[in-house]
Design an enzyme around this catalytic site. Sequence first.
Site, PDB file in Angstrom:
ATOM      1  N   MET A   1      15.553 -28.681  10.062  1.00 66.36           N
ATOM      2  CA  MET A   1      16.523 -28.372  11.109  1.00 66.36           C
ATOM      3  C   MET A   1      17.901 -28.125  10.494  1.00 66.36           C
ATOM      4  O   MET A   1      18.931 -28.231  11.158  1.00 66.36           O
ATOM      5  CB  MET A   1      16.583 -29.503  12.150  1.00 66.36           C
ATOM      6  CG  MET A   1      15.299 -29.642  12.951  1.00 66.36           C
ATOM      7  SD  MET A   1      15.510 -30.440  14.565  1.00 66.36           S
ATOM      8  CE  MET A   1      16.111 -32.049  14.076  1.00 66.36           C
TER       9      MET A   1
ATOM     10  N   LEU B   1      20.981 -29.282   5.136  1.00 63.97           N
ATOM     11  CA  LEU B   1      20.125 -29.641   4.010  1.00 63.97           C
ATOM     12  C   LEU B   1      20.819 -30.596   3.042  1.00 63.97           C
ATOM     13  O   LEU B   1      22.011 -30.446   2.742  1.00 63.97           O
ATOM     14  CB  LEU B   1      19.694 -28.378   3.260  1.00 63.97           C
ATOM     15  CG  LEU B   1      18.940 -27.319   4.072  1.00 63.97           C
ATOM     16  CD1 LEU B   1      18.508 -26.171   3.160  1.00 63.97           C
ATOM     17  CD2 LEU B   1      17.743 -27.912   4.806  1.00 63.97           C
TER      18      LEU B   1
ATOM     19  N   ASP C   1      19.685 -33.483  -0.507  1.00 64.31           N
ATOM     20  CA  ASP C   1      18.779 -33.540  -1.648  1.00 64.31           C
ATOM     21  C   ASP C   1      17.350 -33.916  -1.254  1.00 64.31           C
ATOM     22  O   ASP C   1      16.405 -33.584  -1.971  1.00 64.31           O
ATOM     23  CB  ASP C   1      19.297 -34.524  -2.694  1.00 64.31           C
ATOM     24  CG  ASP C   1      20.471 -33.961  -3.492  1.00 64.31           C
ATOM     25  OD1 ASP C   1      20.721 -32.745  -3.387  1.00 64.31           O
ATOM     26  OD2 ASP C   1      21.140 -34.736  -4.216  1.00 64.31           O
TER      27      ASP C   1
ATOM     28  N   HIS D   1      15.752 -32.767   1.473  1.00 69.27           N
ATOM     29  CA  HIS D   1      15.139 -31.472   1.791  1.00 69.27           C
ATOM     30  C   HIS D   1      14.868 -30.675   0.519  1.00 69.27           C
ATOM     31  O   HIS D   1      13.805 -30.051   0.366  1.00 69.27           O
ATOM     32  CB  HIS D   1      16.072 -30.644   2.679  1.00 69.27           C
ATOM     33  CG  HIS D   1      16.332 -31.220   4.026  1.00 69.27           C
ATOM     34  ND1 HIS D   1      17.583 -31.654   4.402  1.00 69.27           N
ATOM     35  CD2 HIS D   1      15.520 -31.420   5.098  1.00 69.27           C
ATOM     36  CE1 HIS D   1      17.537 -32.097   5.643  1.00 69.27           C
ATOM     37  NE2 HIS D   1      16.303 -31.977   6.085  1.00 69.27           N
TER      38      HIS D   1
ATOM     39  N   GLN E   1      12.618 -31.471  20.730  1.00 68.47           N
ATOM     40  CA  GLN E   1      12.400 -32.811  20.183  1.00 68.47           C
ATOM     41  C   GLN E   1      13.604 -33.725  20.360  1.00 68.47           C
ATOM     42  O   GLN E   1      13.649 -34.823  19.812  1.00 68.47           O
ATOM     43  CB  GLN E   1      11.986 -32.732  18.711  1.00 68.47           C
ATOM     44  CG  GLN E   1      13.017 -32.203  17.757  1.00 68.47           C
ATOM     45  CD  GLN E   1      12.410 -31.935  16.390  1.00 68.47           C
ATOM     46  OE1 GLN E   1      11.666 -30.983  16.184  1.00 68.47           O
ATOM     47  NE2 GLN E   1      12.708 -32.796  15.427  1.00 68.47           N
TER      48      GLN E   1
ATOM     49  N   LYS F   1      10.196 -40.113   4.559  1.00 70.61           N
ATOM     50  CA  LYS F   1      11.218 -40.844   5.326  1.00 70.61           C
ATOM     51  C   LYS F   1      10.869 -40.832   6.806  1.00 70.61           C
ATOM     52  O   LYS F   1      11.053 -41.832   7.505  1.00 70.61           O
ATOM     53  CB  LYS F   1      12.597 -40.232   5.107  1.00 70.61           C
ATOM     54  CG  LYS F   1      13.733 -41.125   5.589  1.00 70.61           C
ATOM     55  CD  LYS F   1      14.922 -40.357   6.066  1.00 70.61           C
ATOM     56  CE  LYS F   1      14.705 -39.875   7.473  1.00 70.61           C
ATOM     57  NZ  LYS F   1      15.898 -39.309   8.116  1.00 70.61           N
ATOM     58  N   ASP F   2      10.377 -39.694   7.290  1.00 71.47           N
ATOM     59  CA  ASP F   2       9.877 -39.589   8.663  1.00 71.47           C
ATOM     60  C   ASP F   2       8.360 -39.765   8.621  1.00 71.47           C
ATOM     61  O   ASP F   2       7.602 -38.826   8.905  1.00 71.47           O
ATOM     62  CB  ASP F   2      10.259 -38.243   9.269  1.00 71.47           C
ATOM     63  CG  ASP F   2      11.755 -38.091   9.416  1.00 71.47           C
ATOM     64  OD1 ASP F   2      12.350 -38.867  10.181  1.00 71.47           O
ATOM     65  OD2 ASP F   2      12.337 -37.207   8.757  1.00 71.47           O
TER      66      ASP F   2
END
Length: 286
Positions: free
Chosen positions: A32, A35, A37, A39, A63, A151-152
Site C-alpha cells: 500500500m 515503502l 526497508d 517492503h 480493508q 510481520k503481518d
Amino acid sequence: MTAPIVCTLAELREMTRGWQRAEETIGVVPTMGALHDGHLSLVARAKEMSDRVIVTIFVNPKQFNNPEDLENYPRTEHEDARKLERFAVDAIYVPDGPQMYPDGFATNISVDGLTNVLCGAHRPGHFDGVATVVTKLFTQTSADLAFFGEKDFQQLQVVRRLARDLDLGVEVVGCPTIREIDGLAMSSRNLLLSDQARSRAAALNDVMETMVEALGQGATITDLLPDAQARLAAAGFGDIDYLEMRTNDTLTLIEQATEPARLFAAAYMAGVRLIDNIDVPMIAKR
C-alpha cells in the site's frame, strides 16, 4: 533504472503476456506504498526468486474499517518509485480506485476461521478487503510467486489459505520481519508517530521478547500477562487489542508453547495501532 509505472490493467496484461510467452516466472510484491526497508526486503527476495518482478501500490479502501485511518494512511508514491530504482523491478503497478473496483463491483471474498481472531476480531471486514484485493492483484499480475512479510503473520496465513483454496496457482512466500535498531517492527504506520511516541514504541518488542523467553521455558501466557500489560502501560501504550499466543497453522489460542506458535500483539501508542508477532520456541520435552 526507473521501472515503468503502469496504471491500467490493459497495459499490465500487455507486459505480462510477453513474459508468459517467454516462460518467465512473475513475482509480485503487493503493497500500500509508504515503502520502508521491510517492503524492500520483499522486493530483494522477489528478485532472487523471479525472472520478472512487479511491485503493486494501492491503498485498498476495502480493508479499512475506520474512514479516518484510511484518510491518514501515508501516501508517498514518488518517493516509493525512487526507492525501487536500485532494484530494477520490471513494473510498478499503481491502479486507482475505479480500476480496482469499477462501478457495480459486487464481489467479496471471505476466508473463514483464520479471520475471526486477532486483527479480524477488532477490525470487522478487514480481511475480506485483504482477500478480495489480493485475489484481484494475483489474477491481474499473472503472478507465479507472491511475497508477504511475517510481520503481518495473520494476513500471510489468510493469503496462503485463499491461494490454496481457490487454486490460484500462486506460491505465497513468507519473509522475515525487518526491525529498527531498537527492535520495533518496521511499518508504514510508524511514520504517524511523533519522535517521542516513536521512542516509547520500542517497548512493545522489549516486552514481547521477555515473554517469549519465559514461554519457551514453560510459562503460561496467563502468568505473564499482568506484568506485560503493566510494562506497556508504563511505556505509554494505551488500549491493547490483544496479547496472545496462537498456533502457527490455525491461529488457535494456546496457553503453553507445546506446539509451533507465535506471540501476537496489537496495541495503541499515541493513537497509532501497532502490531507485531514473534516466533515462540517450543517447550523442550523432558
